[in-house]
Design a protein around this motif. Structure first.
Motif, short mmCIF file in Angstrom:
data_model
loop_
_atom_site.label_atom_id
_atom_site.label_comp_id
_atom_site.label_asym_id
_atom_site.label_seq_id
_atom_site.Cartn_x
_atom_site.Cartn_y
_atom_site.Cartn_z
N GLU A 1 60.84 -40.65 37.59
CA GLU A 1 60.65 -39.31 37.10
C GLU A 1 61.18 -39.14 35.80
N SER A 2 62.49 -39.70 35.41
CA SER A 2 63.06 -39.16 34.47
C SER A 2 62.62 -39.82 33.19
N ILE A 3 62.10 -41.20 33.16
CA ILE A 3 61.57 -41.86 32.15
C ILE A 3 60.17 -41.06 31.53
N PRO A 4 59.49 -41.09 32.34
CA PRO A 4 58.03 -40.53 31.77
C PRO A 4 58.33 -38.85 31.31
N GLU A 5 59.22 -38.28 31.85
CA GLU A 5 59.59 -36.98 31.52
C GLU A 5 60.06 -37.08 30.04
N TYR A 6 61.07 -38.06 29.93
CA TYR A 6 61.70 -38.16 28.52
C TYR A 6 60.76 -38.59 27.51
N ALA A 7 59.81 -39.58 28.09
CA ALA A 7 58.91 -40.21 26.87
C ALA A 7 58.00 -39.05 26.55
N LYS A 8 57.65 -37.96 27.39
CA LYS A 8 56.55 -37.01 26.98
C LYS A 8 57.16 -35.94 26.11
N GLY A 9 58.67 -35.54 26.37
CA GLY A 9 59.55 -34.73 25.55
C GLY A 9 59.74 -35.30 24.16
N VAL A 10 59.80 -36.42 24.02
CA VAL A 10 59.82 -36.98 22.64
C VAL A 10 58.55 -37.50 21.89
N ASP A 11 57.47 -37.36 22.85
CA ASP A 11 56.28 -37.66 22.24
C ASP A 11 56.08 -38.99 21.83
N ALA A 12 56.71 -39.99 22.47
CA ALA A 12 56.83 -41.32 22.40
C ALA A 12 55.36 -41.97 22.50
N ASP A 13 55.48 -43.12 21.57
CA ASP A 13 54.18 -43.68 21.39
C ASP A 13 53.93 -44.97 22.49
N GLY A 14 54.95 -45.25 23.17
CA GLY A 14 54.87 -46.12 24.25
C GLY A 14 56.05 -46.62 24.98
N GLY B 1 57.98 -49.60 46.35
CA GLY B 1 57.15 -49.71 44.88
C GLY B 1 58.15 -49.96 43.83
N SER B 2 57.44 -50.60 42.55
CA SER B 2 58.37 -50.91 41.52
C SER B 2 58.29 -49.94 40.63
N VAL B 3 59.43 -49.72 39.80
CA VAL B 3 59.67 -48.60 38.85
C VAL B 3 58.61 -48.90 37.64
N ALA B 4 58.28 -50.18 37.28
CA ALA B 4 57.13 -50.45 36.35
C ALA B 4 55.75 -49.84 36.75
N LYS B 5 55.47 -50.14 38.11
CA LYS B 5 54.23 -49.75 38.68
C LYS B 5 53.96 -48.17 38.22
N GLU B 6 55.18 -47.61 38.81
CA GLU B 6 55.32 -46.18 38.80
C GLU B 6 54.94 -45.49 37.43
N LEU B 7 55.86 -46.09 36.29
CA LEU B 7 55.84 -45.61 35.04
C LEU B 7 54.37 -45.62 34.49
N VAL B 8 53.58 -46.92 34.94
CA VAL B 8 52.33 -46.97 34.66
C VAL B 8 51.69 -45.64 34.96
N GLU B 9 51.78 -45.52 36.47
CA GLU B 9 50.94 -44.47 36.87
C GLU B 9 51.25 -42.90 36.43
N ARG B 10 52.44 -42.78 35.97
CA ARG B 10 53.03 -41.51 35.54
C ARG B 10 53.16 -41.07 34.22
N ALA B 11 53.40 -42.07 33.58
CA ALA B 11 53.56 -41.90 31.67
C ALA B 11 52.43 -41.34 31.30
N SER B 12 52.64 -40.51 30.02
CA SER B 12 51.44 -39.90 29.49
C SER B 12 51.21 -40.93 28.16
#
Length: 149
Positions: free
Chosen positions: A101-114, A131-142
């Motif tokens: 939850e925290s990593i995709p939210e942070y990435a969206k907040g800073v407009d990360a490129d990847g 389930g793995s963190v990596a799998k969930e990041l793929v699903e949740r990240a913008s």
């Protein structure tokens, strides 16, 4: 360009950092190394797995938030030093809560490129259950997520 590398102190996370640095240096991109503080529940002693509350006794304890923060700062500092030594501008960010939850939210907040993340983290047994963190990041990240084996 701004990229994120998720670090948890595991060997796959180290490989993700190495891969990110190889790719980002020629791009003159910045990297922010993140670690999400989530204190561990640890099981100590005994050969048998814990099978219920009655079997826990004194074997289970929770890591303190302060200890988790110290561990996280060590991981972040080592990663930032490696990035700087490789010639990539690096910042660090200590996040709190579940990393999926925290990593995709942070990435969206800073407009990360990847985001770069290791394939498996510190606790494969836990990942097998939830389930793995990596799998969930793929699903949740913008933004795009690169999973490194």
């Amino acid at each position: 360009m701004n990229f994120i590398v998720a670090m948890d102190g595991s060997e796959p996370a180290e490989r993700a950092l190495d891969h990110a640095l190889t790719i980002l240096k020629p791009l003159d991109a910045q990297v922010t190394v993140v670690h999400s503080v989530e204190p561990h529940v640890l099981v100590e002693g005994g050969d048998e797995p814990v099978s219920g509350v009655a079997g826990t006794g004194d074997r289970i304890f929770a890591e303190s938030l302060e200890d988790a923060e110290v561990r996280a700062e060590e991981v972040l500092e080592a990663a930032a030093t490696r990035a700087t030594d490789a010639g990539v501008e690096a910042a660090t960010e200590l996040l709190y809560g579940d990393p999926v939850e925290s990593i995709p939210e942070y990435a969206k907040g800073v407009d990360a490129d990847g985001i770069f993340v290791g394939h498996r983290g510190l606790d494969e047994r836990y990942e097998g259950l939830v389930g793995s963190v990596a799998k969930e990041l793929v699903e949740r990240a913008s933004c795009p997520v690169t999973v490194v084996r």
